[in-house]
Design a protein around this motif. Structure first.
Motif, PDB file in Angstrom:
ATOM      1  N   GLY A  81       0.819  -1.211   0.000  1.00 14.62           N
ATOM      2  CA  GLY A  81       0.000   0.000   0.000  1.00 14.62           C
ATOM      3  C   GLY A  81       0.848   1.255   0.000  1.00 14.62           C
ATOM      4  N   ALA A  82       1.904   1.272   0.813  1.00 15.92           N
ATOM      5  CA  ALA A  82       2.802   2.430   0.842  1.00 15.92           C
ATOM      6  C   ALA A  82       3.528   2.581  -0.491  1.00 15.92           C
ATOM      7  CB  ALA A  82       3.801   2.280   1.990  1.00 15.92           C
ATOM      8  N   TRP A  83       3.854   1.445  -1.129  1.00 16.41           N
ATOM      9  CA  TRP A  83       4.484   1.474  -2.460  1.00 16.41           C
ATOM     10  C   TRP A  83       3.561   2.176  -3.462  1.00 16.41           C
ATOM     11  CZ3 TRP A  83       3.346  -0.143  -7.366  1.00 16.41           C
ATOM     12  CH2 TRP A  83       4.392  -0.283  -8.271  1.00 16.41           C
ATOM     13  N   CYS A  84       2.273   1.881  -3.407  1.00 14.65           N
ATOM     14  CA  CYS A  84       1.311   2.527  -4.312  1.00 14.65           C
ATOM     15  C   CYS A  84       1.254   4.033  -4.071  1.00 14.65           C
ATOM     16  CB  CYS A  84      -0.078   1.924  -4.123  1.00 14.65           C
ATOM     17  SG  CYS A  84      -0.249   0.219  -4.691  1.00 14.65           S
ATOM     18  N   ILE A  85       1.314   4.446  -2.807  1.00 13.70           N
ATOM     19  CA  ILE A  85       1.299   5.873  -2.496  1.00 13.70           C
ATOM     20  C   ILE A  85       2.533   6.556  -3.080  1.00 13.70           C
ATOM     21  CG2 ILE A  85       1.452   7.577  -0.638  1.00 13.70           C
ATOM     22  CD1 ILE A  85      -1.310   6.399  -0.850  1.00 13.70           C
ATOM     23  N   LEU A  86       3.704   5.961  -2.887  1.00 14.90           N
ATOM     24  CA  LEU A  86       4.936   6.551  -3.416  1.00 14.90           C
ATOM     25  C   LEU A  86       4.958   6.521  -4.941  1.00 14.90           C
ATOM     26  CD1 LEU A  86       7.373   7.740  -1.761  1.00 14.90           C
ATOM     27  CD2 LEU A  86       5.712   6.446  -0.420  1.00 14.90           C
ATOM     28  N   MET A  92       5.195  11.009  -9.599  1.00 11.87           N
ATOM     29  CA  MET A  92       4.865  12.203 -10.375  1.00 11.87           C
ATOM     30  C   MET A  92       5.913  13.300 -10.161  1.00 11.87           C
ATOM     31  SD  MET A  92       2.187  12.042 -12.347  1.00 11.87           S
ATOM     32  CE  MET A  92       1.304  13.605 -12.464  1.00 11.87           C
ATOM     33  N   THR A  93       6.465  13.386  -8.959  1.00 13.43           N
ATOM     34  CA  THR A  93       7.538  14.352  -8.719  1.00 13.43           C
ATOM     35  C   THR A  93       8.744  14.037  -9.586  1.00 13.43           C
ATOM     36  OG1 THR A  93       6.802  14.687  -6.430  1.00 13.43           O
ATOM     37  CG2 THR A  93       9.055  15.343  -6.965  1.00 13.43           C
ATOM     38  N   ASN A  94       9.093  12.751  -9.694  1.00 14.60           N
ATOM     39  CA  ASN A  94      10.217  12.353 -10.534  1.00 14.60           C
ATOM     40  C   ASN A  94       9.943  12.575 -12.010  1.00 14.60           C
ATOM     41  OD1 ASN A  94      11.778  11.567  -8.368  1.00 14.60           O
ATOM     42  ND2 ASN A  94      11.181   9.428  -8.457  1.00 14.60           N
ATOM     43  N   MET A 146      -5.892  11.131   8.087  1.00 16.22           N
ATOM     44  CA  MET A 146      -4.912  11.973   7.412  1.00 16.22           C
ATOM     45  C   MET A 146      -4.613  11.452   6.008  1.00 16.22           C
ATOM     46  SD  MET A 146      -1.083  13.106   8.691  1.00 16.22           S
ATOM     47  CE  MET A 146      -0.664  11.439   9.226  1.00 16.22           C
ATOM     48  N   MET A 147      -4.448  10.150   5.866  1.00 19.63           N
ATOM     49  CA  MET A 147      -4.146   9.564   4.567  1.00 19.63           C
ATOM     50  C   MET A 147      -5.330   9.696   3.608  1.00 19.63           C
ATOM     51  SD  MET A 147      -1.017   8.473   4.581  1.00 19.63           S
ATOM     52  CE  MET A 147      -0.974   7.366   3.176  1.00 19.63           C
ATOM     53  N   THR A 148      -6.538   9.479   4.103  1.00 21.37           N
ATOM     54  CA  THR A 148      -7.733   9.568   3.241  1.00 21.37           C
ATOM     55  C   THR A 148      -7.925  10.976   2.713  1.00 21.37           C
ATOM     56  OG1 THR A 148      -8.790   7.786   4.502  1.00 21.37           O
ATOM     57  CG2 THR A 148     -10.199   9.154   3.120  1.00 21.37           C
ATOM     58  N   ALA A 149      -7.868  11.971   3.591  1.00 21.25           N
ATOM     59  CA  ALA A 149      -8.063  13.363   3.175  1.00 21.25           C
ATOM     60  C   ALA A 149      -6.962  13.803   2.212  1.00 21.25           C
ATOM     61  CB  ALA A 149      -8.092  14.271   4.400  1.00 21.25           C
ATOM     62  N   SER A 150      -5.740  13.379   2.464  1.00 21.09           N
ATOM     63  CA  SER A 150      -4.620  13.790   1.617  1.00 21.09           C
ATOM     64  C   SER A 150      -4.698  13.168   0.226  1.00 21.09           C
ATOM     65  CB  SER A 150      -3.298  13.418   2.291  1.00 21.09           C
ATOM     66  OG  SER A 150      -3.178  14.044   3.547  1.00 21.09           O
ATOM     67  N   CYS A 151      -5.120  11.920   0.151  1.00 11.83           N
ATOM     68  CA  CYS A 151      -5.299  11.275  -1.157  1.00 11.83           C
ATOM     69  C   CYS A 151      -6.344  12.017  -1.986  1.00 11.83           C
ATOM     70  CB  CYS A 151      -5.698   9.816  -0.987  1.00 11.83           C
ATOM     71  SG  CYS A 151      -4.362   8.721  -0.472  1.00 11.83           S
ATOM     72  N   LEU A 152      -7.445  12.397  -1.351  1.00 12.98           N
ATOM     73  CA  LEU A 152      -8.495  13.135  -2.057  1.00 12.98           C
ATOM     74  C   LEU A 152      -7.989  14.486  -2.548  1.00 12.98           C
ATOM     75  CD1 LEU A 152     -11.559  12.355   0.248  1.00 12.98           C
ATOM     76  CD2 LEU A 152     -11.127  11.436  -2.040  1.00 12.98           C
ATOM     77  N   CYS A 245      -3.843   7.397 -10.557  1.00 12.53           N
ATOM     78  CA  CYS A 245      -3.577   7.652  -9.138  1.00 12.53           C
ATOM     79  C   CYS A 245      -4.810   7.378  -8.278  1.00 12.53           C
ATOM     80  CB  CYS A 245      -3.123   9.095  -8.948  1.00 12.53           C
ATOM     81  SG  CYS A 245      -1.487   9.459  -9.629  1.00 12.53           S
ATOM     82  N   THR A 246      -5.986   7.660  -8.800  1.00  9.75           N
ATOM     83  CA  THR A 246      -7.219   7.413  -8.049  1.00  9.75           C
ATOM     84  C   THR A 246      -7.356   5.935  -7.699  1.00  9.75           C
ATOM     85  OG1 THR A 246      -8.326   9.269  -9.146  1.00  9.75           O
ATOM     86  CG2 THR A 246      -9.734   7.626  -8.077  1.00  9.75           C
ATOM     87  N   GLY A 247      -7.161   5.062  -8.700  1.00 11.40           N
ATOM     88  CA  GLY A 247      -7.280   3.623  -8.464  1.00 11.40           C
ATOM     89  C   GLY A 247      -6.233   3.094  -7.505  1.00 11.40           C
ATOM     90  N   LEU A 248      -4.977   3.503  -7.689  1.00 10.25           N
ATOM     91  CA  LEU A 248      -3.895   2.990  -6.844  1.00 10.25           C
ATOM     92  C   LEU A 248      -4.012   3.488  -5.410  1.00 10.25           C
ATOM     93  CD1 LEU A 248      -0.820   3.225  -9.252  1.00 10.25           C
ATOM     94  CD2 LEU A 248      -2.016   1.168  -8.482  1.00 10.25           C
ATOM     95  N   MET A 249      -4.436   4.723  -5.234  1.00  8.04           N
ATOM     96  CA  MET A 249      -4.575   5.240  -3.868  1.00  8.04           C
ATOM     97  C   MET A 249      -5.731   4.578  -3.129  1.00  8.04           C
ATOM     98  SD  MET A 249      -3.669   9.305  -4.161  1.00  8.04           S
ATOM     99  CE  MET A 249      -1.935   9.794  -4.056  1.00  8.04           C
TER     100      MET A 249
END
Length: 478
Positions: A81-86, A92-94, A146-152, A245-249
């Motif tokens: 799950g953390a891998w998907c977030i990164l 996208m930053t890279n 925190m994770m849910t709000a930030s993903c949105l 990103c929506t699906g992976l998050m």
């Protein structure tokens, strides 16, 4: 009493000695966390394994409760799950080099490279500066909201970016710089910090796997964005990235689980046991010499390390590399960083993160200088691969490095948060400084020379911090 905070006490007899075990059961994490009992001689294989795990834990970073480390599907699902977030965020930053090139040559032509560079630097600033707040929320047990709000917020920001107009600089800055940057700041640290809830011996390796998600994203997104911008335009390309990103998050939020309860819900220490140390005060952090030297090293290194990443595609096109191949230089760099984010972290668990990151830092400095001599496609590709390996290793090792400087696992969040908040200002200044030195005439020797100088300075600061740490721990393996 609620199910999430319920406690039950059981007792069992081992060698005619009654041992009371208190278990805290969390409805969300479903983890049973026994506190210290009396020292007993284990009889069953399960008891022997638990005793072994406890002893291993005591040899490493102290934890406020006893855990069975590095095991179980929950730990590895959290890694995934953390891998998907990164993948979605740092990936996208890279890939920002694609946007930088597109903005300079097509979308924001009324602005200089330095002015455009503020978009990426503002995003980096918020990505790190939110760390102190995110660290406190993480340590306070607010991981899930925190994770849910930030993903949105992150997904919404890129949807808004797709609606921006050419030469509307403020629109792009608000969506990609401020919106996505703030969301990144609340996603990055918790995604890394939650790994410390599940791993000790293989913590650097597990964090390396997580951070490799950013490299994989850095491989996928540049190809995806370049192709879609060429075929369907900027708006549709950006929306397509947001769909992915929506699906992976969504998958990530289902997979990730915390394991330690917040400090306010920690079970009381048993008779004769030691309570976890309180969070360090700010003055204690400032007086920690090795910690502050490491922060200073990270500060100057971030000033220099992102220059090749952000400008590689533009550099390739400016040196007459075929545009089709130039579009793949970022992908090649990030493909190399997949190796750099996993293998050196595995080595870091053996040699120590300090020793490993020092080698990576001096390697980045040398490769940045070598970029000045790379005038052909072959030379640029070689530099891109090697720089991807060593820069990826540096970025993935910085979090476990700060984690090893913590006294207790319960203060990892605050130490990472304070460090990233300081480093945020170098992320804010780095890209505009390099863009100003580059000028519209594209004088590459200026930003490349300064970036290499920053990396060399960071190298010497890390050497000093490493010497202090090795002396305190009385071992070279730090």
């Amino acid at each position: 009493m609620s199910a999430m905070e319920s406690e039950k006490k059981t007792s069992k007899t081992v060698d005619n000695v009654d041992v009371e075990i208190a278990e805290t059961i969390d409805e969300r994490t479903a983890v049973h966390t026994p506190t210290h009992g009396l020292e007993t001689k284990p009889e069953t294989d399960l008891e022997k394994q638990q005793q072994k795990d406890i002893e291993e834990q005591r040899d490493g970073l102290p934890a406020p409760i006893e855990l069975t480390w590095d095991k179980g599907p929950t730990a590895w699902l959290t890694v995934f799950g953390a891998w998907c977030i990164l993948f979605c965020t740092f990936g996208m930053t890279n890939a920002y080099g694609v946007y930088q090139d597109f903005y300079v040559r097509h979308f924001l032509t009324d602005y200089t490279p330095s002015e455009i560079g503020w978009i990426g630097s503002v995003q980096l600033f918020f990505q790190f500066s939110m760390g102190l707040i995110a660290g406190k929320l993480f340590d306070g047990g607010h991981f899930y909201p925190m994770m849910t709000a930030s993903c949105l917020l992150y997904i919404f920001s890129y949807y808004m970016l797709s609606l921006t107009h050419p030469n509307a600089f403020y629109q792009v800055l608000l969506a990609q710089g401020f919106g996505a940057g703030i969301a990144l700041g609340f996603l990055f640290l918790p995604s890394i910090g939650v790994i410390a809830h599940h791993f000790r011996r293989r913590r650097s390796f597990a964090m390396g796997i997580v951070v490799s998600g950013s490299s994989c994203g850095g491989v996928v997104f540049p190809i995806m964005l370049n192709k879609l911008i060429e075929r369907k335009g900027f708006a549709q390309a950006t929306r397509s990235a947001a769909y992915l990103c929506t699906g992976l998050m969504a998958i990530a939020l289902v997979c990730m689980r915390t394991r330690l309860p917040p400090r306010s819900k920690m079970p009381p220490p048993p008779p004769g046991g030691e309570a976890p140390p309180p969070p360090p005060k700010m003055i204690e952090l400032l007086k920690d010499t090795k910690y502050m030297l490491t922060i200073a090293a990270a500060f100057v290194n971030i000033l220099g390390i992102f220059t090749p990443i952000f400008y590689m595609q533009l550099y390739s096109i400016n040196h007459n590399v075929d545009p089709t191949l130039a579009f793949y230089t970022l992908t090649i760099l990030n493909a190399g960083s997949i190796i750099g984010r996993i293998v050196p972290n595995f080595i870091g668990d053996i040699w120590g993160p300090f020793n490993t990151i020092i080698v990576c830092t001096i390697s980045c400095a040398i490769l940045i200088i070598c970029l000045l001599a790379a005038k052909t496609a072959a030379g640029i590709i070689v530099i891109a691969v090697l720089y991807g390996i060593f820069s990826g290793a540096y970025i993935s090792l910085i979090s476990p490095l700060f984690a090893t400087l913590s006294r207790s696992i319960s203060e990892i969040g605050i130490r990472l948060g304070f460090a990233f908040t300081v480093v945020a200002f170098s992320g804010l200044a780095g890209t505009p400084i390099m863009g100003a030195l580059l000028t519209n005439e594209l004088k590459w020797s200026r930003p490349i020379g300064l970036s290499a100088g920053f990396m060399f300075l960071g190298f010497f600061l890390l050497i000093a911090a490493r010497m202090i740490t090795a002396k305190e721990k009385k071992t070279w393996r730090v």
